[in-house]
Design a protein around this motif. Sequence first.
Motif, PDB file in Angstrom:
ATOM      1  N   ASN A 473      52.263 -30.474  38.557  1.00 19.42           N
ATOM      2  CA  ASN A 473      53.208 -29.682  37.776  1.00 19.42           C
ATOM      3  C   ASN A 473      54.633 -30.040  38.182  1.00 19.42           C
ATOM      4  OD1 ASN A 473      51.594 -27.504  36.157  1.00 19.42           O
ATOM      5  ND2 ASN A 473      50.632 -27.564  38.192  1.00 19.42           N
ATOM      6  N   ASN A 474      55.512 -30.067  37.197  1.00 20.27           N
ATOM      7  CA  ASN A 474      56.900 -30.446  37.417  1.00 20.27           C
ATOM      8  C   ASN A 474      57.826 -29.273  37.135  1.00 20.27           C
ATOM      9  OD1 ASN A 474      55.863 -33.037  37.788  1.00 20.27           O
ATOM     10  ND2 ASN A 474      56.232 -33.613  35.669  1.00 20.27           N
ATOM     11  N   TRP A 475      59.089 -29.430  37.533  1.00 18.42           N
ATOM     12  CA  TRP A 475      60.122 -28.441  37.281  1.00 18.42           C
ATOM     13  C   TRP A 475      60.924 -28.875  36.060  1.00 18.42           C
ATOM     14  CZ3 TRP A 475      58.429 -30.035  41.940  1.00 18.42           C
ATOM     15  CH2 TRP A 475      58.096 -29.066  42.900  1.00 18.42           C
ATOM     16  N   LEU A 476      61.034 -27.982  35.073  1.00 18.02           N
ATOM     17  CA  LEU A 476      61.868 -28.247  33.900  1.00 18.02           C
ATOM     18  C   LEU A 476      63.143 -27.419  34.058  1.00 18.02           C
ATOM     19  CD1 LEU A 476      62.180 -29.683  31.200  1.00 18.02           C
ATOM     20  CD2 LEU A 476      61.100 -27.718  30.107  1.00 18.02           C
ATOM     21  N   LEU A 507      61.845 -40.121  42.857  1.00 19.90           N
ATOM     22  CA  LEU A 507      61.988 -38.929  42.024  1.00 19.90           C
ATOM     23  C   LEU A 507      61.865 -39.353  40.576  1.00 19.90           C
ATOM     24  CD1 LEU A 507      62.677 -35.882  41.766  1.00 19.90           C
ATOM     25  CD2 LEU A 507      65.080 -36.553  41.601  1.00 19.90           C
ATOM     26  N   HIS A 508      61.044 -38.609  39.836  1.00 18.53           N
ATOM     27  CA  HIS A 508      60.828 -38.892  38.428  1.00 18.53           C
ATOM     28  C   HIS A 508      61.663 -37.942  37.585  1.00 18.53           C
ATOM     29  CE1 HIS A 508      58.049 -41.040  35.655  1.00 18.53           C
ATOM     30  NE2 HIS A 508      57.768 -41.732  36.741  1.00 18.53           N
ATOM     31  N   LYS A 509      62.328 -38.472  36.574  1.00 18.95           N
ATOM     32  CA  LYS A 509      63.101 -37.661  35.647  1.00 18.95           C
ATOM     33  C   LYS A 509      62.716 -38.053  34.228  1.00 18.95           C
ATOM     34  CE  LYS A 509      67.835 -36.776  34.045  1.00 18.95           C
ATOM     35  NZ  LYS A 509      69.264 -37.101  34.223  1.00 18.95           N
ATOM     36  N   ASP A 510      62.098 -37.106  33.511  1.00 16.62           N
ATOM     37  CA  ASP A 510      61.684 -37.363  32.129  1.00 16.62           C
ATOM     38  C   ASP A 510      60.876 -38.644  31.985  1.00 16.62           C
ATOM     39  OD1 ASP A 510      62.538 -35.113  30.920  1.00 16.62           O
ATOM     40  OD2 ASP A 510      64.441 -35.925  30.238  1.00 16.62           O
ATOM     41  N   PHE A 539      61.751 -32.771  36.273  1.00 19.21           N
ATOM     42  CA  PHE A 539      61.788 -33.501  37.533  1.00 19.21           C
ATOM     43  C   PHE A 539      60.460 -33.364  38.270  1.00 19.21           C
ATOM     44  CE2 PHE A 539      66.278 -32.487  36.784  1.00 19.21           C
ATOM     45  CZ  PHE A 539      66.837 -33.755  36.922  1.00 19.21           C
ATOM     46  N   SER A 540      60.081 -34.448  38.958  1.00 21.73           N
ATOM     47  CA  SER A 540      58.903 -34.422  39.807  1.00 21.73           C
ATOM     48  C   SER A 540      59.089 -35.396  40.958  1.00 21.73           C
ATOM     49  CB  SER A 540      57.644 -34.794  39.025  1.00 21.73           C
ATOM     50  OG  SER A 540      56.511 -34.776  39.884  1.00 21.73           O
ATOM     51  N   PRO A 541      59.052 -34.930  42.204  1.00 18.30           N
ATOM     52  CA  PRO A 541      59.049 -35.859  43.325  1.00 18.30           C
ATOM     53  C   PRO A 541      57.751 -36.670  43.323  1.00 18.30           C
ATOM     54  CG  PRO A 541      59.570 -33.623  44.032  1.00 18.30           C
ATOM     55  CD  PRO A 541      59.049 -33.532  42.636  1.00 18.30           C
ATOM     56  N   GLY A 542      57.801 -37.866  43.906  1.00 20.46           N
ATOM     57  CA  GLY A 542      56.613 -38.692  44.013  1.00 20.46           C
ATOM     58  C   GLY A 542      56.877 -40.113  43.563  1.00 20.46           C
TER      59      GLY A 542
END
Length: 729
Positions: A473-476, A507-510, A539-542
């Motif tokens: 799960n990511n943060w929007l 870090l992943h963005k969109d 956003f999602s770390p990884g």
Amino acid sequence: MKNKLLLIFSIVFSIGFCSNIFAQTDYFWRDNAANGNWDGSANGGHWWSNSAQNTPGFGNIKFNNTHESTMNNNVTNLNTHAIYFLTGSSARTISGNAIQLYDNNSSDPVIKNETSNNQTINIDIKGDGDATDPLLLEAHSGDFIFKKINNNGSPIWVNSDNGKTIKFTDVISGSGAFVNRNNTYSKFSASNTFTGNFYINEGEVWVEENCTFNNSITFDLGSSSRMGDVAKLLITDLNGGTTLSNNIVVNDGNTDTRYLGGINTSNTNTFSGNISLNRYVNIESTQLNGTVEFSGVISGSHGIDKIGVGTVIFSGNNTYTGLNTLKAGKLIVNSGGNLGDDADVTIQSGATLELNTNVTVDDLNINSGGTLTLASGVTLTVNGVLALGTDINLGSGNIVVNGLISSASSSGYIIAEGSGTLKQNVGTSAVEFPVGTSSSYMPIEINTSSGSADFEVRMIGNSYANSASYLDNNWLITSSASQTIDMKFTWPSSEEGTSFPTGNMNLHKDGTALNYNVSKSGTGPYFASYSGVSCCSQFSPGGNPPVPVELTYFDVTPKEKQNLLTWETASELNNHFFEVQRSINGSDFTSIDVVYGNGTTQEISNYSFSDYDIGPYQMSYFYRLMQVDYDGTYSYSPIVVANRKIRTNTHLSANPNPISNEWSLNLSNGFNGDLFVEIFTQEGINIFHEKCQFEEGILILENFDLPDGMFYAKVFIGEQVVVTKVVKK
């Protein structure tokens, strides 16, 4: 003599007159009355007052036996002072003509039940019309049922020493007031027309099915002079549907002494009048499936306690400012309603607050076991402190916190896995958004590089193609203004994908990997911080951290007077320069020049270098690149080889190529004898160096297992060196 006789006459007349006015004559019902008629003239009299009497007169009508339980007042225009049911009386039902009660010798008119048996008065009762003399109805040991009462301008006082019930089945009329006293349970079931106010000093008033009161009446709940007495006003239509439209004033009192609510097992009873709070009031719905609605305006400087297992609805534009304490059951705020004027709210264990309209409160404290539910599209605004003792599931609702959030933890946070968001204002100091999914607590801290803006956060499932390298799960995050932000993410190990990095990560963005190389901290839950991120998005770390330079290819081409090196990068991160290195044996490299990089870029970059410093002899040259970051960190490229023309036509090959576990090196000149053979990796690491025997130019290598990859084989023939590329898949 004449004057003396006149004086004596006057004294005797006065004594007789006074005794006639102030005498309390008792009329006892006889235990040998022929029937239940009050007029016993046809049967020798049914009453006793020093002698048999045909009818009762003005005084005290008393029953103290069990004779004739069903009675008929057939006396016309009976005026009296009191009716008593003494301890020896049986239960009676009295019908017939009306009775009017009067004050006598400063003693108020009264109907009193002193027996434990219940009494039914099915005759009309009328007061004496004196506003200073109340009509007393007293159920001391047994209950009463009354029919019509015309107070005739006199107040009605009901009393009970033992919590007995007085039930009014027909209309109470007149201009006098009604006063409930001394723990009396008064029950009403008719359309009452009296116009005096209703004072509930103590005890309970039950408004039953179809009961109404004149709209001019105001109910005074409790008496400020009787602070400790419990006063209740309840609508008790069990099937719901009854509305009390009168205004109510809740007077001062001690804790838990003022109650409003309903006793119904289905549907809704309604208080539609306005309510003024001079004291905290308990709002109760006592039955699990019952509902009580308050559609008028509740005002005042005090608040409410919601009690009882049933449901209470607020649909009025309430303005009270005191604390709302939900202790049990459910409190619903519907369209048009609110919880007071920026009042505080506490939801205790077992209680539920359901918001079906936008609501603003000051402090909101949700204890462990309490529940807050938001309808779709509804926004709860908390101007003070939101204290989380349990989870809040936003669903499609929203929470705006203009103050701060306290006590957030894995056992008390905001579940934001639907379309609803948590909104807070963020500046240069970090603000925590204690959000997560129904199974994972995943708070995020945000601060801006400068200025402030409103930020909204919710969770969203990971749909990336390489999702196994990221969190489930990511943060929007959205913002009211474009900002550069710092973020600190926290997550449990259960959220990590099967290929989530064990070391540093990106870090992943969109769906796009950014250029971050960040280590995660903690032992579970984990956290990671990122600075200078352009907001806003998903956003999602990884994911694996970016290499400083993503080398697409590196090659060398022998020219007539030079060896031409060319290479390409897909992206660069902090790339200072490339140091070009050369070797003639594939092991010992020296620097020959520097080519500067492009720093940090996501664009493709192409480079070239020409090596003119090559000897007159024909031989092989080995090249590699040492890429150096601004901080001095460096890494090496694979080795490439430039084979210059050799003296003969001899060349070296591997068969098969790609090789298997059994393969051979082949010299095109068919050489027989011993030659030195070397095998080394792309990185220049020598993994084989031995003298080997060639037969007719073939060297068979059995059980010589190489790992998958690309290698170089080198054979030394005198001063000549021949090289070939070897691939193992």
